[in-house]
Motif scaffolding. Structure first.
Motif, PDB file in Angstrom:
ATOM      1  N   PRO A  40       0.779  -1.226   0.032  1.00  0.00           N
ATOM      2  CA  PRO A  40      -0.034   0.001   0.223  1.00  0.00           C
ATOM      3  C   PRO A  40       0.794   1.297  -0.046  1.00  0.00           C
ATOM      4  N   GLY A  41       0.688   2.054  -0.905  1.00  0.00           N
ATOM      5  CA  GLY A  41       1.084   3.350  -1.014  1.00  0.00           C
ATOM      6  C   GLY A  41       2.540   3.218  -1.521  1.00  0.00           C
ATOM      7  N   LYS A  42       3.181   2.168  -2.067  1.00  0.00           N
ATOM      8  CA  LYS A  42       4.211   1.881  -2.685  1.00  0.00           C
ATOM      9  C   LYS A  42       4.241   1.780  -4.134  1.00  0.00           C
ATOM     10  N   ALA A  43       5.172   1.928  -4.885  1.00  0.00           N
ATOM     11  CA  ALA A  43       5.123   1.632  -6.305  1.00  0.00           C
ATOM     12  C   ALA A  43       5.602   0.018  -6.393  1.00  0.00           C
ATOM     13  N   ARG A  44       5.008  -0.802  -7.415  1.00  0.00           N
ATOM     14  CA  ARG A  44       5.287  -2.126  -7.611  1.00  0.00           C
ATOM     15  C   ARG A  44       6.732  -2.439  -7.648  1.00  0.00           C
ATOM     16  N   GLU A  45       7.251  -3.573  -6.839  1.00  0.00           N
ATOM     17  CA  GLU A  45       8.589  -3.798  -7.204  1.00  0.00           C
ATOM     18  C   GLU A  45       8.971  -5.159  -7.631  1.00  0.00           C
ATOM     19  N   TRP A  46       9.829  -5.353  -8.341  1.00  0.00           N
ATOM     20  CA  TRP A  46      10.234  -6.551  -9.018  1.00  0.00           C
ATOM     21  C   TRP A  46      10.509  -7.547  -7.896  1.00  0.00           C
ATOM     22  N   VAL A  47      10.453  -8.720  -7.704  1.00  0.00           N
ATOM     23  CA  VAL A  47      10.749  -9.845  -6.902  1.00  0.00           C
ATOM     24  C   VAL A  47      11.809 -11.165  -7.213  1.00  0.00           C
ATOM     25  N   ASN A  51      14.016 -18.074 -15.928  1.00  0.00           N
ATOM     26  CA  ASN A  51      14.108 -18.210 -17.505  1.00  0.00           C
ATOM     27  C   ASN A  51      13.179 -19.388 -17.805  1.00  0.00           C
ATOM     28  N   SER A  52      13.004 -19.457 -19.146  1.00  0.00           N
ATOM     29  CA  SER A  52      11.992 -20.517 -19.726  1.00  0.00           C
ATOM     30  C   SER A  52      12.600 -21.980 -19.402  1.00  0.00           C
ATOM     31  N   GLY A  53      13.899 -22.090 -19.388  1.00  0.00           N
ATOM     32  CA  GLY A  53      14.313 -23.480 -18.909  1.00  0.00           C
ATOM     33  C   GLY A  53      14.610 -23.723 -17.501  1.00  0.00           C
ATOM     34  N   SER A  54      14.379 -22.808 -16.687  1.00  0.00           N
ATOM     35  CA  SER A  54      14.474 -22.991 -15.185  1.00  0.00           C
ATOM     36  C   SER A  54      15.960 -23.344 -14.907  1.00  0.00           C
ATOM     37  N   ASP A  55      16.929 -22.889 -15.697  1.00  0.00           N
ATOM     38  CA  ASP A  55      18.136 -22.861 -15.531  1.00  0.00           C
ATOM     39  C   ASP A  55      18.988 -21.578 -15.049  1.00  0.00           C
ATOM     40  N   TRP A  56      18.192 -20.535 -15.008  1.00  0.00           N
ATOM     41  CA  TRP A  56      18.492 -19.204 -14.374  1.00  0.00           C
ATOM     42  C   TRP A  56      17.590 -18.524 -13.490  1.00  0.00           C
ATOM     43  N   THR A  57      17.839 -18.014 -12.528  1.00  0.00           N
ATOM     44  CA  THR A  57      16.815 -17.348 -11.490  1.00  0.00           C
ATOM     45  C   THR A  57      17.733 -16.160 -11.074  1.00  0.00           C
ATOM     46  N   ASN A  58      16.865 -15.293 -10.672  1.00  0.00           N
ATOM     47  CA  ASN A  58      17.615 -13.840  -9.987  1.00  0.00           C
ATOM     48  C   ASN A  58      16.576 -13.346  -8.963  1.00  0.00           C
ATOM     49  N   TYR A  59      16.867 -12.793  -8.021  1.00  0.00           N
ATOM     50  CA  TYR A  59      16.227 -12.078  -6.935  1.00  0.00           C
ATOM     51  C   TYR A  59      16.601 -10.936  -6.537  1.00  0.00           C
ATOM     52  N   ASP A  60      15.597 -10.149  -6.236  1.00  0.00           N
ATOM     53  CA  ASP A  60      15.892  -8.928  -5.548  1.00  0.00           C
ATOM     54  C   ASP A  60      16.605  -9.209  -4.220  1.00  0.00           C
ATOM     55  N   ALA A  61      17.629  -8.180  -3.777  1.00  0.00           N
ATOM     56  CA  ALA A  61      18.372  -8.417  -2.758  1.00  0.00           C
ATOM     57  C   ALA A  61      17.520  -8.720  -1.463  1.00  0.00           C
ATOM     58  N   SER A  62      16.441  -8.121  -1.481  1.00  0.00           N
ATOM     59  CA  SER A  62      15.448  -8.037  -0.128  1.00  0.00           C
ATOM     60  C   SER A  62      14.995  -9.701   0.206  1.00  0.00           C
ATOM     61  N   VAL A  63      14.902 -10.523  -0.808  1.00  0.00           N
ATOM     62  CA  VAL A  63      14.276 -11.743  -0.816  1.00  0.00           C
ATOM     63  C   VAL A  63      15.232 -12.808  -0.942  1.00  0.00           C
ATOM     64  N   ARG A  64      16.480 -12.413  -1.531  1.00  0.00           N
ATOM     65  CA  ARG A  64      17.485 -13.554  -2.019  1.00  0.00           C
ATOM     66  C   ARG A  64      17.877 -14.393  -0.717  1.00  0.00           C
ATOM     67  N   GLY A  65      17.425 -15.685  -0.777  1.00  0.00           N
ATOM     68  CA  GLY A  65      18.036 -16.499   0.149  1.00  0.00           C
ATOM     69  C   GLY A  65      16.722 -16.784   1.156  1.00  0.00           C
ATOM     70  N   ARG A  66      15.767 -16.349   0.984  1.00  0.00           N
ATOM     71  CA  ARG A  66      14.395 -16.584   1.546  1.00  0.00           C
ATOM     72  C   ARG A  66      13.277 -17.001   0.579  1.00  0.00           C
ATOM     73  N   PHE A  67      13.393 -16.374  -0.474  1.00  0.00           N
ATOM     74  CA  PHE A  67      12.345 -17.021  -1.363  1.00  0.00           C
ATOM     75  C   PHE A  67      12.713 -17.632  -2.552  1.00  0.00           C
ATOM     76  N   THR A  68      11.930 -18.744  -3.223  1.00  0.00           N
ATOM     77  CA  THR A  68      12.545 -19.325  -4.412  1.00  0.00           C
ATOM     78  C   THR A  68      11.734 -19.599  -5.505  1.00  0.00           C
ATOM     79  N   ILE A  69      11.924 -19.190  -6.837  1.00  0.00           N
ATOM     80  CA  ILE A  69      10.741 -18.904  -7.776  1.00  0.00           C
ATOM     81  C   ILE A  69      11.331 -20.532  -8.550  1.00  0.00           C
ATOM     82  N   SER A  70      10.271 -21.101  -8.989  1.00  0.00           N
ATOM     83  CA  SER A  70      10.305 -22.368  -9.665  1.00  0.00           C
ATOM     84  C   SER A  70       9.135 -22.572 -10.803  1.00  0.00           C
ATOM     85  N   ARG A  71       9.324 -23.285 -11.623  1.00  0.00           N
ATOM     86  CA  ARG A  71       8.351 -23.647 -12.775  1.00  0.00           C
ATOM     87  C   ARG A  71       8.166 -25.018 -13.223  1.00  0.00           C
TER      88      ARG A  71
END
Length: 113
Positions: A40-47, A51-71
């Protein structure tokens, strides 16, 4: 293009949630996917991005080590596993095609004691 986010909820600090994004209407196998969030009250931020092949991921510093993206390309789904949640993670979370703004309604995550 349709992207439907789910899995949000209320969780205590230190808890975990897994968000799900169901995709349809485009060539999912060839498309990088992202999660972003807006508080609320803030701009949208990338988390996070995967990539399409699941062999590359990237995270914002604020969530790195705590969040995991997968597909799973066969299921056309993307997940965001969120661990060790903090009150500042409270936001509406959106998934999107890489390079495009979100199209879905998002899913609310609230981290509070």
């Amino acid at each position: 293009v349709q992207l439907v986010e789910s899995g949000g909820g209320l969780v205590q600090p230190g808890g975990s949630l897994t968000l799900t994004c169901a995709a349809s209407g485009f060539s999912f196998d060839n498309t990088g996917m992202t999660w972003s969030r807006q508080s609320p009250g803030k701009a949208r931020e990338w988390v996070a991005t995967i990539n399409s092949g699941s062999d590359w991921t990237n995270y914002d510093a604020s969530v790195r080590g705590r969040f995991t993206i997968s597909r799973d390309n066969a299921k056309k789904m993307v997940w965001l596993q969120m661990d060790n949640l903090r009150p500042e993670d409270t936001a509406i979370y959106y998934c999107a095609k890489q390079g495009f703004p979100p199209r879905g309604r998002g899913t609310q995550v609230t981290v509070s004691a």
